[in-house]
Design an enzyme around this catalytic site. Structure first.
Site, PDB file in Angstrom:
ATOM      1  N   HIS A 244       0.869  -1.177   0.000  1.00 43.77           N
ATOM      2  CA  HIS A 244       0.000   0.000   0.000  1.00 43.77           C
ATOM      3  C   HIS A 244       0.910   1.233   0.000  1.00 43.77           C
ATOM      4  O   HIS A 244       2.026   1.179   0.514  1.00 43.77           O
ATOM      5  CB  HIS A 244      -0.832  -0.051   1.287  1.00 43.77           C
ATOM      6  CG  HIS A 244      -1.931   0.955   1.392  1.00 43.77           C
ATOM      7  ND1 HIS A 244      -1.703   2.269   1.706  1.00 43.77           N
ATOM      8  CD2 HIS A 244      -3.275   0.827   1.259  1.00 43.77           C
ATOM      9  CE1 HIS A 244      -2.861   2.911   1.751  1.00 43.77           C
ATOM     10  NE2 HIS A 244      -3.836   2.055   1.483  1.00 43.77           N
TER      11      HIS A 244
ATOM     12  N   ASP B 282       3.118  -4.260   8.066  1.00 50.69           N
ATOM     13  CA  ASP B 282       1.898  -3.477   7.895  1.00 50.69           C
ATOM     14  C   ASP B 282       0.725  -4.444   8.035  1.00 50.69           C
ATOM     15  O   ASP B 282       0.419  -5.203   7.128  1.00 50.69           O
ATOM     16  CB  ASP B 282       1.915  -2.812   6.515  1.00 50.69           C
ATOM     17  CG  ASP B 282       0.592  -2.122   6.186  1.00 50.69           C
ATOM     18  OD1 ASP B 282      -0.333  -2.167   7.023  1.00 50.69           O
ATOM     19  OD2 ASP B 282       0.491  -1.554   5.087  1.00 50.69           O
TER      20      ASP B 282
ATOM     21  N   GLN C 139      -4.530  -4.964   6.944  1.00 52.08           N
ATOM     22  CA  GLN C 139      -5.500  -5.944   6.463  1.00 52.08           C
ATOM     23  C   GLN C 139      -5.487  -7.211   7.309  1.00 52.08           C
ATOM     24  O   GLN C 139      -6.533  -7.746   7.663  1.00 52.08           O
ATOM     25  CB  GLN C 139      -5.215  -6.312   4.994  1.00 52.08           C
ATOM     26  CG  GLN C 139      -5.404  -5.179   4.005  1.00 52.08           C
ATOM     27  CD  GLN C 139      -6.853  -4.750   3.853  1.00 52.08           C
ATOM     28  OE1 GLN C 139      -7.777  -5.538   4.034  1.00 52.08           O
ATOM     29  NE2 GLN C 139      -7.055  -3.491   3.503  1.00 52.08           N
TER      30      GLN C 139
ATOM     31  N   LYS D   8     -10.478  -0.624  10.360  1.00 49.97           N
ATOM     32  CA  LYS D   8     -10.684  -1.841   9.563  1.00 49.97           C
ATOM     33  C   LYS D   8     -11.057  -3.028  10.459  1.00 49.97           C
ATOM     34  O   LYS D   8     -11.496  -4.056   9.980  1.00 49.97           O
ATOM     35  CB  LYS D   8      -9.423  -2.171   8.763  1.00 49.97           C
ATOM     36  CG  LYS D   8      -9.097  -1.151   7.675  1.00 49.97           C
ATOM     37  CD  LYS D   8      -8.038  -1.688   6.745  1.00 49.97           C
ATOM     38  CE  LYS D   8      -7.224  -0.635   6.036  1.00 49.97           C
ATOM     39  NZ  LYS D   8      -7.946   0.196   5.091  1.00 49.97           N
TER      40      LYS D   8
ATOM     41  N   CYS E  23      -4.798   2.427  -3.678  1.00 50.43           N
ATOM     42  CA  CYS E  23      -3.600   2.966  -3.013  1.00 50.43           C
ATOM     43  C   CYS E  23      -2.410   2.034  -3.175  1.00 50.43           C
ATOM     44  O   CYS E  23      -1.575   1.913  -2.273  1.00 50.43           O
ATOM     45  CB  CYS E  23      -3.844   3.251  -1.536  1.00 50.43           C
ATOM     46  SG  CYS E  23      -5.076   4.507  -1.259  1.00 50.43           S
TER      47      CYS E  23
END
Lengths: 151, 414
Positions: free
Chosen positions: B129, B207, B210, B233, B371
């Site tokens: 991302h 990261d 998700q 999220k 993104c």
């Protein structure tokens, strides 16, 4: 076809025809001005090239990478501004953007085909798809002024 | 069909009833929300916890000597404990930030400028991302680090042979990589990446924006050095996110922003910094949002990650099979280990047109480059449409997506 008609009101036949088989797509060997418009949010990109003579637009060609609305808008714009004086084309750009913003179709002959795009008004996230070619046109016309091709 | 996904304790009807927004109609159709990967909807438990905080326990934290401030401070710090236990970290290792993006920027601006020297290299992958790419580009401009991009395979997995090459000269000090791609759905082999980086003297930042939604994350078991995620999220509010950093790393890092709450003492000549995590939390934090995040963690823990993961596995399998069965629809990303993020293209129809025509049928998907513009280009595409799943997603909604896509093809004369 049940279902296609009720969800597809935006995608009128004229838009679909021009999106599938644009009449003014491509890159001419000779042209007087060019400009690019892009929408970094979605990746749509329009590259316009146009010929000019005596202060008027001759012909417009576009290379459009984008959605059906963007391609059709570029192609219908090329129809609509061909042969028009620069100032008239710029005025049309404003009228087109106003139509997309308001949904109201200008009562004038040169919008008889462009009106197919008035439905974009209902889709706020898609306004830019329809207006991007016109922004590129403004940029190209500004360049014709700078280079003297505007006459 | 939904019988196949019923897990012990996983009652999809009850879960859906927890999310007030899901009962809405859009364009006169039943809402089919397949955009949780961008931001998930909120259960009543989260909404109520935030309302309760504002109605009964709200004041500024860490400052007041009065009853309400003590209650608000207790709640805010209890949220930190909740996150610490969620990630299997210590509370001192949990820094509240606005979102995963801010967490990565914090690491780039502090660890990046103190632990990395000009000429050191940072490695990211082709499937990041922008949040895990642009901060490192900025550090490259300001601090003279080198940024290297490790390739992915055509199936959408990390190319370990290329990773070896990127590390070959011994100059890599940080591997910053996604735990789960927001386009391809690929889970990266994080334990293997941690061992790989550590054997070569590099740190690992993950990261988890998700991944944290779909799987239990144990930063100790992974041996991650930094881990970031966003509350919104994870069925929590926007405006709150988390940076985990190993204690010894946070201890050595200078502050990110200056201001109140992050200092030990201040004089005109010199100020000294508070200990982590407070050193990195300048100004009044997102108090109510932290309370909401804690409620969201309670919510997913009550369902349980084994059940959540099994549910999403079943949804993803069904989605892949269903979309593959539609001629002209092409799913992007075929990693062995992939989750509930399914990006696709449709022959002859731009992703924006797909998204608009699905929206008219009440189906919310995202379209564009998500993104991750360099990844989209790497795949040879301009844009994709993307359906993402959450705890409330049903098999019937996948079927609705498939039916919706067939109608898009009808409109486009397919």
């Amino acid at each position: 076809m049940s279902g296609a008609a009720d969800i597809g009101d935006l995608y009128q036949r004229l838009i679909m025809e021009r999106a599938r088989a644009p009449l003014h797509a491509g890159r001419p060997e000779r042209f007087d001005a060019e400009a690019e418009g892009d929408n970094p949010m979605c990746g749509d990109r329009v590259h316009l090239r146009l010929s000019c003579a005596a202060g008027a637009i001759g012909e417009v060609w576009h290379e459009t990478r984008g959605c059906a609305i963007c391609i059709a808008s570029a192609d219908l714009m090329a129809d609509a501004v061909a042969g028009r004086p620069r100032a008239a084309a710029e005025e049309m750009a404003g009228a087109f953007e106003a139509m997309v913003a308001s949904g109201a179709v200008p009562d004038r002959a040169e919008f008889s085909a462009l009106r197919a795009l008035s439905g974009v008004h209902e889709y706020r996230s898609r306004h830019r798809c329809a207006t991007l070619p016109w922004q590129a046109l403004r940029a190209a016309l500004t360049k014709t002024m700078e280079t003297g091709h505007g006459g | 069909m939904s019988a196949a996904i019923e897990q012990p304790g996983f009652d999809i009807a009850r879960i859906r009833a927890d999310f007030p927004i899901l009962s809405q109609s859009v364009h006169g159709r039943k809402l089919v929300f397949l955009d949780s990967g961008a931001s998930a909807q909120k259960p009543r438990a989260v909404i109520h916890a935030m309302v309760r905080s504002m109605e009964t326990r709200y004041a500024n934290v860490h400052r007041g000597l009065h009853w309400l401030s003590e209650r608000a401070s207790d709640d805010y710090e209890a949220a930190r404990d909740k996150v610490a236990s969620f990630l299997n970290a210590a509370r001192e290792e949990i820094v509240f930030v606005r979102n995963a993006t801010e967490g990565i920027n914090l690491v780039a601006a502090t660890f990046g400028r103190s632990a990395l020297r000009p000429g050191d290299a940072v490695v990211v992958s082709e499937m990041e991302h922008h949040a895990n790419l642009v901060p490192w580009q900025m550090l490259r401009e300001s601090h003279g680090i080198e940024l290297r991009i490790v390739k992915i395979t055509d199936s959408g997995e990390l190319d370990f042979a290329d990773l070896e090459r990127q590390f070959a000269d011994g100059r890599v000090r940080l591997l910053a990589i996604t735990h789960m791609s927001n386009v391809l759905g690929t889970y990266t082999p994080v334990e293997r990446l941690a061992a790989f980086a550590h054997e070569r003297g590099a740190r690992l930042l993950l990261d988890g924006a998700q991944a944290v939604v779909h799987r239990a994350v144990d930063v100790r078991a992974i041996d991650a050095d930094f881990y970031v995620f966003s509350g919104h999220k994870l069925y929590g509010p926007s405006g709150i996110g988390v940076l985990f950093g190993k204690r010894e790393l946070l201890d050595a890092m200078p502050p990110f922003l200056g201001g109140g709450d992050m200092i030990r003492s201040v004089s005109y000549e010199k100020s000294t910094w508070a200990e982590p995590p407070y050193r990195f939390e300048a100004g009044t934090p997102a108090i109510v949002e932290a309370v909401g995040l804690a409620a969201a963690i309670d919510y997913v823990n009550a369902i349980g990650f084994p059940a959540i993961a099994a549910h999403e596995r079943a949804l993803t399998d069904h989605a892949l099979a269903t979309l593959d069965a539609i001629g002209g629809v092409n799913v992007v990303g075929r990693a062995q280990d992939r989750g509930g993020v399914v990006a696709f293209t449709m022959d002859g129809v731009h992703a924006h047109d797909v998204a608009t025509l699905l929206d008219k049928q009440g189906i919310a998907v995202r379209a564009g480059h998500h993104c991750a513009e360099p990844l989209t280009r790497r795949l040879g595409l301009d844009s994709t449409a993307r359906a993402t799943f959450g705890v409330y997603t049903t098999m019937e909604e996948i079927d609705a997506l498939a039916a919706g896509l067939r109608r898009v093809q009808q409109v486009f004369g397919g």
